[in-house]
Design an enzyme around this catalytic site. Structure first.
Site, PDB file in Angstrom:
ATOM      1  N   LYS A 113       0.787  -1.229   0.079  1.00  0.00           N
ATOM      2  CA  LYS A 113       0.076  -0.040   0.143  1.00  0.00           C
ATOM      3  C   LYS A 113       0.939   1.095   0.045  1.00  0.00           C
ATOM      4  CE  LYS A 113      -4.381  -1.466   2.023  1.00  0.00           C
ATOM      5  NZ  LYS A 113      -5.406  -1.410   2.975  1.00  0.00           N
ATOM      6  N   LYS A 194      -5.697  -9.488  -4.861  1.00  0.00           N
ATOM      7  CA  LYS A 194      -6.696 -10.011  -3.763  1.00  0.00           C
ATOM      8  C   LYS A 194      -8.017  -8.941  -4.109  1.00  0.00           C
ATOM      9  CE  LYS A 194      -6.737  -8.085   0.364  1.00  0.00           C
ATOM     10  NZ  LYS A 194      -7.933  -7.843   1.270  1.00  0.00           N
ATOM     11  N   LYS A 197     -11.956  -4.117  -0.808  1.00  0.00           N
ATOM     12  CA  LYS A 197     -13.099  -2.986  -0.793  1.00  0.00           C
ATOM     13  C   LYS A 197     -12.709  -1.776  -1.482  1.00  0.00           C
ATOM     14  CE  LYS A 197     -13.930  -3.813   3.998  1.00  0.00           C
ATOM     15  NZ  LYS A 197     -12.593  -3.654   4.480  1.00  0.00           N
TER      16      LYS A 197
HETATM   17  N1  AQP Z   1     -10.180 -10.967  -0.923  1.00  0.00           N
HETATM   18  C1  AQP Z   1     -10.284 -11.670   0.345  1.00  0.00           C
HETATM   19  N2  AQP Z   1     -10.437 -13.018   0.549  1.00  0.00           N
HETATM   20  C2  AQP Z   1     -10.670 -13.692   1.753  1.00  0.00           C
HETATM   21  N3  AQP Z   1     -10.719 -12.754   2.862  1.00  0.00           N
HETATM   22  C3  AQP Z   1     -10.599 -11.466   2.507  1.00  0.00           C
HETATM   23  N4  AQP Z   1     -10.509 -10.531   3.571  1.00  0.00           N
HETATM   24  C4  AQP Z   1     -10.259  -9.383   2.943  1.00  0.00           C
HETATM   25  N5  AQP Z   1     -10.324  -9.694   1.568  1.00  0.00           N
HETATM   26  C5  AQP Z   1     -10.324 -10.989   1.555  1.00  0.00           C
HETATM   27  C6  AQP Z   1     -10.702 -10.605   5.157  1.00  0.00           C
HETATM   28  O1  AQP Z   1     -11.833  -9.816   5.420  1.00  0.00           O
HETATM   29  C7  AQP Z   1     -11.563  -9.509   6.841  1.00  0.00           C
HETATM   30  C8  AQP Z   1     -11.903  -7.993   6.942  1.00  0.00           C
HETATM   31  O2  AQP Z   1     -10.921  -7.230   6.131  1.00  0.00           O
HETATM   32  P1  AQP Z   1     -10.430  -5.706   6.564  1.00  0.00           P
HETATM   33  O3  AQP Z   1     -11.537  -4.818   6.483  1.00  0.00           O
HETATM   34  O4  AQP Z   1      -9.844  -5.663   7.638  1.00  0.00           O
HETATM   35  O5  AQP Z   1      -9.319  -5.209   5.713  1.00  0.00           O
HETATM   36  P2  AQP Z   1      -8.603  -5.994   4.423  1.00  0.00           P
HETATM   37  O6  AQP Z   1      -7.854  -7.195   4.883  1.00  0.00           O
HETATM   38  O7  AQP Z   1      -7.382  -4.778   3.831  1.00  0.00           O
HETATM   39  O8  AQP Z   1      -9.616  -6.027   3.380  1.00  0.00           O
HETATM   40  P3  AQP Z   1     -10.061  -5.309   2.136  1.00  0.00           P
HETATM   41  O9  AQP Z   1     -11.488  -5.603   1.875  1.00  0.00           O
HETATM   42  O10 AQP Z   1      -9.245  -5.485   0.780  1.00  0.00           O
HETATM   43  O11 AQP Z   1     -10.016  -3.743   2.447  1.00  0.00           O
HETATM   44  P4  AQP Z   1      -9.350  -2.409   2.018  1.00  0.00           P
HETATM   45  O12 AQP Z   1      -9.678  -2.397   0.454  1.00  0.00           O
HETATM   46  O13 AQP Z   1      -9.803  -1.377   2.836  1.00  0.00           O
HETATM   47  O14 AQP Z   1      -7.907  -2.785   2.141  1.00  0.00           O
HETATM   48  C9  AQP Z   1      -9.964  -9.831   7.235  1.00  0.00           C
HETATM   49  O15 AQP Z   1     -10.239 -10.930   7.962  1.00  0.00           O
HETATM   50  C10 AQP Z   1      -9.626 -10.209   5.765  1.00  0.00           C
HETATM   51  O16 AQP Z   1      -8.389 -10.992   5.931  1.00  0.00           O
END
Ligand code: AQP
Length: 286
Positions: A113, A194, A197
């Site tokens: 990031k 991956k 969001k």
């Molecule tokens: N692609 C994914 N597949 C499986 N699990 C996932 N998680 C996130 N993306 C995937 C799991 O969801 C939980 C919450 O995630 P988070 O909000 O803490 O942030 P993150 O891991 O950084 O997920 P995002 O959706 O990609 O958010 P942004 O875009 O804001 O960085 C965690 O348990 C994560 O492992």
């Protein structure tokens, strides 16, 4: 019998997607009935990157509603907003003074990031210490997360062990519980990335509030490859393997066995859409 404590969190950084659901939330809904469970909306983590305070407040409320619709029940688990408990920030400082610069530099999420960008916020670098605080504060033993959080959990364990050795037995040492399937759902349009969001394009992300038509459209446009067989091989065939994994994370079938059932991508995509629509329908109705 000792009660096992569970803690996990999610950032209010946008709409929940199917990766969040299959990688984490589905386990939370299960764990709340088995363990003493705490789930937190980690708004302090969401301010490590550019954000709008107004949107952050709206996203926090919206995420709380979505978690309830997904099946979290405040009668059996505790759901809370991280910034409402000031001890998270307080313990985070103590753990920043326990973790090392080298450890934080090696975190792959930081490298993805913001490494080498002078304008990134210092909080993005120290974020894993805050995550360790989120977990250790509650003496959680079990932390249900997706695969991308494995490295942060390892750091949390190392920091807890070091703190206990230096200052006396203080923290339980937690472990990550990562589901065997669905722990790393990939972007449908860019299957080497991956699903996320905060992705720039929504075409590769199935949001859990997407309509049936949107799901069918996104899955039918998902990138596969030019091979003529359906095979589960995440390393060499990430697109089709991601579709198989999505299907199996819902049905609990074996990925290789599922691959052997299909000769054409179109049939597989139809099964994936049907499975996702059926999974999400009750959640969307509530
Ligand atoms: N692609 C994914 N597949 C499986 N699990 C996932 N998680 C996130 N993306 C995937 C799991 O969801 C939980 C919450 O995630 P988070 O909000 O803490 O942030 P993150 O891991 O950084 O997920 P995002 O959706 O990609 O958010 P942004 O875009 O804001 O960085 C965690 O348990 C994560 O492992």
């Amino acid at each position: 019998m000792a009660v096992i404590r569970v803690l996990s969190g999610i950032q209010p950084s946008g709409e929940l997607h199917i990766g969040n659901y299959l990688g984490a939330i589905q386990s939370w809904v299960h764990d709340q009935h088995e363990f003493d469970s705490f789930f937190t909306i980690v708004d302090l983590h969401a301010i490590t990157v550019e954000h709008s305070p107004v949107e952050l407040r709206e996203n926090t409320l919206r995420l709380a509603m979505t978690l309830l619709a997904a099946g979290l029940d405040p009668q059996v688990c505790t759901i809370f907003v991280q910034s409402h408990v000031s001890a998270h920030a307080e313990l985070s400082w103590l753990l920043e003074c326990t973790a090392t610069y080298g450890e934080l530099s090696r975190m792959t999420q930081f490298k993805d990031k913001g490494k080498n960008d002078e304008s990134i916020r210092a909080g993005l670098f120290t974020y894993p210490a805050l995550m360790a605080a989120d977990i250790l504060l509650y003496q959680a033993e079990r932390v249900p997360v997706g695969e991308d959080q494995r490295q942060h959990l390892e750091l949390t364990r190392d920091v807890a062990i070091r703190f206990n050795a230096k200052y006396g037995e203080t923290f339980k040492v937690p472990r990550a519980t990562i589901p065997p399937l669905g722990a790393r759902i990939m972007d449908l349009a860019r299957p080497f990335n991956k699903m996320s969001k905060s992705s720039n394009s929504s075409s590769g992300t199935v949001f859990i509030l997407d309509s049936a038509d949107e799901i069918v459209k996104k899955i039918s446009r998902a990138v596969t490859d030019t091979e003529s067989t359906v095979k589960y091989d995440p390393e060499n065939r990430p697109g089709v393997s991601n579709l198989i994994e999505l299907y199996c994370a819902v049905t609990r079938d074996d990925p290789n066995e599922v691959a052997s059932r299909y000769t054409m991508y179109g049939q597989l995509k139809k099964s994936v859409s049907d499975a996702l629509i059926a999974l999400l329908a009750p959640l969307q109705q509530s």
